[in-house]
Design a protein around this motif. Structure first.
Motif, PDB file in Angstrom:
ATOM      1  N   ALA A  51     -83.460 147.384  10.505  1.00  0.00           N
ATOM      2  CA  ALA A  51     -82.882 146.083  10.556  1.00  0.00           C
ATOM      3  C   ALA A  51     -81.709 146.020  11.705  1.00  0.00           C
ATOM      4  N   ALA A  52     -81.085 147.096  11.756  1.00  0.00           N
ATOM      5  CA  ALA A  52     -80.119 146.734  12.955  1.00  0.00           C
ATOM      6  C   ALA A  52     -80.767 146.689  14.528  1.00  0.00           C
ATOM      7  N   PHE A  53     -81.870 147.348  14.413  1.00  0.00           N
ATOM      8  CA  PHE A  53     -82.701 147.211  15.850  1.00  0.00           C
ATOM      9  C   PHE A  53     -82.958 145.607  15.915  1.00  0.00           C
ATOM     10  N   PHE A  56     -80.400 143.558  17.033  1.00  0.00           N
ATOM     11  CA  PHE A  56     -79.952 143.572  18.218  1.00  0.00           C
ATOM     12  C   PHE A  56     -80.817 142.916  19.051  1.00  0.00           C
ATOM     13  N   VAL A  57     -82.220 143.250  18.944  1.00  0.00           N
ATOM     14  CA  VAL A  57     -83.243 142.310  19.667  1.00  0.00           C
ATOM     15  C   VAL A  57     -83.075 140.938  19.440  1.00  0.00           C
ATOM     16  N   MET A  58     -82.780 140.259  18.479  1.00  0.00           N
ATOM     17  CA  MET A  58     -82.684 138.966  18.173  1.00  0.00           C
ATOM     18  C   MET A  58     -81.329 138.351  18.894  1.00  0.00           C
ATOM     19  N   ASN A  59     -80.227 139.103  18.970  1.00  0.00           N
ATOM     20  CA  ASN A  59     -78.876 138.819  19.691  1.00  0.00           C
ATOM     21  C   ASN A  59     -79.220 138.691  21.118  1.00  0.00           C
TER      22      ASN A  59
END
Length: 61
Positions: A51-53, A56-59
């Protein structure tokens, strides 16, 4: 087939609890619960990392 007259001892390392006659598992209930809890914790950590990754990719876009 399991000999039902023979005493069984938990197969978990460090645990020497006697299992009841006719018990269908090799490990006692306490050891089985510890294993399940450990697997749940590993799964939670893995899902959190994914979820954190993903965040990060979406942001990044």
């Amino acid at each position: 087939m399991i000999n039902e007259n023979e005493k069984q001892i938990c197969k978990e390392e460090g645990c020497k609890k006697e299992l009841p006659v006719g018990y269908k598992y090799e490990k006692c209930e306490s050891c089985r619960n510890k294993i399940i809890e450990d697997r749940k914790n590993i799964l939670k950590i893995g899902v959190s990392a994914i979820a954190a990754f993903a965040l990060f990719v979406m942001n990044k876009k």
